[in-house]
Design an enzyme around this catalytic site. Structure first.
Site, PDB file in Angstrom:
ATOM      1  NE  ARG A  53      -4.235  -1.582   0.302  1.00 17.89           N
ATOM      2  CZ  ARG A  53      -4.387  -2.673  -0.468  1.00 17.89           C
ATOM      3  NH1 ARG A  53      -3.495  -2.962  -1.395  1.00 17.89           N
ATOM      4  NH2 ARG A  53      -5.451  -3.438  -0.329  1.00 17.89           N
TER       5      ARG A  53
ATOM      6  CG  HIS B 116      -3.405  -1.029  -6.671  1.00 20.16           C
ATOM      7  ND1 HIS B 116      -3.729  -0.364  -5.523  1.00 20.16           N
ATOM      8  CD2 HIS B 116      -3.444  -2.344  -6.334  1.00 20.16           C
ATOM      9  CE1 HIS B 116      -3.976  -1.204  -4.552  1.00 20.16           C
ATOM     10  NE2 HIS B 116      -3.805  -2.436  -5.017  1.00 20.16           N
TER      11      HIS B 116
HETATM   12  P1  NAP Z   1      -1.095 -11.764   5.012  1.00 22.32           P
HETATM   13  O1  NAP Z   1      -1.138 -13.180   4.563  1.00 22.32           O
HETATM   14  O2  NAP Z   1      -2.013 -11.315   6.084  1.00 22.32           O
HETATM   15  O3  NAP Z   1       0.410 -11.471   5.440  1.00 22.32           O
HETATM   16  C1  NAP Z   1       0.767 -10.292   6.118  1.00 22.32           C
HETATM   17  C2  NAP Z   1       2.199 -10.414   6.603  1.00 22.32           C
HETATM   18  O4  NAP Z   1       2.591  -9.154   7.154  1.00 22.32           O
HETATM   19  C3  NAP Z   1       2.352 -11.469   7.701  1.00 22.32           C
HETATM   20  O5  NAP Z   1       3.571 -12.142   7.557  1.00 22.32           O
HETATM   21  C4  NAP Z   1       2.361 -10.621   8.964  1.00 22.32           C
HETATM   22  O6  NAP Z   1       3.062 -11.192  10.065  1.00 22.32           O
HETATM   23  C5  NAP Z   1       3.095  -9.392   8.475  1.00 22.32           C
HETATM   24  N1  NAP Z   1       2.819  -8.239   9.337  1.00 22.32           N
HETATM   25  C6  NAP Z   1       1.634  -7.648   9.613  1.00 22.32           C
HETATM   26  N2  NAP Z   1       1.793  -6.657  10.499  1.00 22.32           N
HETATM   27  C7  NAP Z   1       3.097  -6.642  10.812  1.00 22.32           C
HETATM   28  C8  NAP Z   1       3.873  -5.856  11.694  1.00 22.32           C
HETATM   29  N3  NAP Z   1       3.343  -4.876  12.447  1.00 22.32           N
HETATM   30  N4  NAP Z   1       5.189  -6.115  11.783  1.00 22.32           N
HETATM   31  C9  NAP Z   1       5.738  -7.101  11.035  1.00 22.32           C
HETATM   32  N5  NAP Z   1       5.077  -7.878  10.177  1.00 22.32           N
HETATM   33  C10 NAP Z   1       3.753  -7.651  10.067  1.00 22.32           C
HETATM   34  O7  NAP Z   1      -1.355 -10.787   3.780  1.00 22.32           O
HETATM   35  P2  NAP Z   1      -1.101 -11.074   2.223  1.00 22.32           P
HETATM   36  O8  NAP Z   1      -2.206 -11.850   1.649  1.00 22.32           O
HETATM   37  O9  NAP Z   1       0.275 -11.580   2.063  1.00 22.32           O
HETATM   38  O10 NAP Z   1      -1.227  -9.587   1.633  1.00 22.32           O
HETATM   39  C11 NAP Z   1      -0.368  -8.553   2.065  1.00 22.32           C
HETATM   40  C12 NAP Z   1      -0.837  -7.213   1.503  1.00 22.32           C
HETATM   41  O11 NAP Z   1      -0.593  -7.130   0.103  1.00 22.32           O
HETATM   42  C13 NAP Z   1      -2.343  -6.945   1.597  1.00 22.32           C
HETATM   43  O12 NAP Z   1      -2.708  -6.518   2.886  1.00 22.32           O
HETATM   44  C14 NAP Z   1      -2.530  -5.854   0.544  1.00 22.32           C
HETATM   45  O13 NAP Z   1      -2.433  -4.571   1.125  1.00 22.32           O
HETATM   46  C15 NAP Z   1      -1.358  -6.060  -0.421  1.00 22.32           C
HETATM   47  N6  NAP Z   1      -1.809  -6.432  -1.790  1.00 22.32           N
HETATM   48  C16 NAP Z   1      -1.455  -5.656  -2.839  1.00 22.32           C
HETATM   49  C17 NAP Z   1      -1.843  -6.016  -4.116  1.00 22.32           C
HETATM   50  C18 NAP Z   1      -1.409  -5.230  -5.321  1.00 22.32           C
HETATM   51  O14 NAP Z   1      -1.854  -5.489  -6.436  1.00 22.32           O
HETATM   52  N7  NAP Z   1      -0.515  -4.281  -5.185  1.00 22.32           N
HETATM   53  C19 NAP Z   1      -2.598  -7.161  -4.327  1.00 22.32           C
HETATM   54  C20 NAP Z   1      -2.939  -7.929  -3.221  1.00 22.32           C
HETATM   55  C21 NAP Z   1      -2.535  -7.558  -1.938  1.00 22.32           C
HETATM   56  P3  NAP Z   1       2.575 -12.545  10.755  1.00 22.32           P
HETATM   57  O15 NAP Z   1       2.877 -13.644   9.728  1.00 22.32           O
HETATM   58  O16 NAP Z   1       3.389 -12.660  11.963  1.00 22.32           O
HETATM   59  O17 NAP Z   1       1.098 -12.393  10.992  1.00 22.32           O
HETATM   60  C1  GLV Z   2      -5.283  -5.365  -3.681  1.00 22.68           C
HETATM   61  O1  GLV Z   2      -4.592  -4.412  -3.494  1.00 22.68           O
HETATM   62  C2  GLV Z   2      -5.730  -6.262  -2.683  1.00 22.68           C
HETATM   63  O2  GLV Z   2      -5.663  -5.936  -1.488  1.00 22.68           O
HETATM   64  O3  GLV Z   2      -6.163  -7.371  -3.066  1.00 22.68           O
END
Ligand code: NAP
Ligand code: GLV
Length: 309
Positions: free
Chosen positions: A224, A272
């Site tokens: 983000r 994005h």
């Molecule tokens: P996820 O499975 O919830 O993984 C989040 C990771 O971040 C986990 O490893 C978590 O730690 C870590 N984390 C959260 N808060 C933290 C903190 N305060 N300090 C250190 N580590 C922290 O999420 P995901 O599915 O991988 O997605 C991640 C993000 O990608 C989404 O929230 C979204 O904003 C972004 N995204 C972007 C796009 C795009 O097109 N650009 C598309 C999809 C998603 P733990 O493992 O210890 O819980």
């Molecule tokens: C996109 O940014 C998502 O959170 O899936």
């Protein structure tokens, strides 16, 4: 069963088709402002318009059409106390891996510089960077960050990951918690941000933390825009400490034409699009979770509202 659907892009047909296949007993109602919508059992949305929020009071769960929950959590205090369920991969992890591998290799193999040389019709070989100096650090080792690390593993770069809770990932030096962030950043040459946006991670990448990265570092933000303090990143790029960045997400989207990121050739910009939501696989995943909830089973990917992701 009635599903209330809202899509910010207005493209609802692939979702209706996806649910028709995956959950034929459901009637999908596309939310329209001012329309008199009968109460629905479930909602499928990402960032609901303010006028939609009161219509969510009847639902048993809110399913997000994305992985990040930051947009819905802005109105958390107006939502009923029902599960908010994000997408878990649903075809996004492989896209994220492709984007990150492309960004790392583009910088490591100096393709960004060759692209600029080609535009100026310059024929000049540049020395190779040393692989062992190319530590790639991934902030966030969840569903998407872990897949990014797996995809980078065959290239032989030293790999690091940072998460909130401690992890063990083969071949990855793992760091956890605020106390270990500085050690994670120190010596990282390519930083890939894959964190959820929460009160703890907002503006994480500020001047102080960016200056800990190895000289000549490269920043890839696919999470983000709110994770990065734009003027601090620009200052670090302009000073030469950071060589460049590939950014997919911004504090204001679309990125305004006047934003300085557009005007610095060292900053590559995508709209994005690092991992787009795929309606077909997403509808299947949501349908399976609705069926599980109807059976009284527990489901994955329920957002922890207090934690923020
Ligand atoms: P996820 O499975 O919830 O993984 C989040 C990771 O971040 C986990 O490893 C978590 O730690 C870590 N984390 C959260 N808060 C933290 C903190 N305060 N300090 C250190 N580590 C922290 O999420 P995901 O599915 O991988 O997605 C991640 C993000 O990608 C989404 O929230 C979204 O904003 C972004 N995204 C972007 C796009 C795009 O097109 N650009 C598309 C999809 C998603 P733990 O493992 O210890 O819980
Ligand atoms: C996109 O940014 C998502 O959170 O899936």
């Amino acid at each position: 069963m009635r599903i209330l659907l809202h899509r910010g892009d207005g493209v609802t047909q692939p979702w209706i088709a996806g649910f028709a296949k995956a959950l034929p007993q459901a009637q999908v109602v596309v939310w329209r402002e001012g329309a008199d919508t009968a109460p629905c059992d479930y909602a499928v949305l990402f960032a609901p318009p303010a006028a939609m929020v009161p219509e969510l009071q009847s639902v048993k769960a809110i399913f997000l059409t994305g992985a990040g929950a930051d947009a819905i959590l802005k109105v958390a205090d107006q939502l009923p106390p029902v599960p908010i369920v994000r997408l878990g991969d649903a075809g996004m992890a492989s896209q994220m891996a492709e984007y990150a591998v492309y960004a790392v290799l583009r910088y490591f193999r100096r393709f960004d510089e060759y692209e600029a040389q080609a535009r100026a019709r310059v024929w000049k070989q540049l020395p190779q960077y040393e692989r062992e100096d190319f530590t790639v650090g991934v902030l966030g080792t969840g569903v998407l960050g872990k897949r990014v690390l797996d995809a980078l593993a065959p290239f032989g770069f030293p790999l690091r990951g940072w998460s909130r809770t401690p992890k063990h990932i083969d071949g990855v030096q793992c760091f956890a918690g605020a106390d270990q962030l500085a050690d994670f950043l120190r010596g990282t040459r390519v930083l890939v941000c894959m964190l959820p946006l929460t009160p703890d991670t907002a503006s994480l990448l500020n001047l102080e933390r960016l200056s800990l990265l190895a000289p000549g570092a490269y920043v890839v933000n696919v999470a983000r825009g709110g994770h990065v303090v734009d003027e601090d990143l620009l200052a670090q790029v302009q000073s030469g400490h950071i060589a460049g960045a590939m950014l997919d997400v911004f504090g204001t989207e679309p990125l305004p034409a006047s934003h300085p990121f557009w005007h610095d050739a060292r900053i590559a910009i995508t709209p994005h699009a690092a991992a787009l939501t795929l309606p077909g696989p997403s509808a299947v995943q949501i349908a399976h979770k609705i069926q599980a909830l109807e059976r009284g089973d527990t489901i994955d990917d329920v957002v922890d509202v207090q934690r923020g992701y």
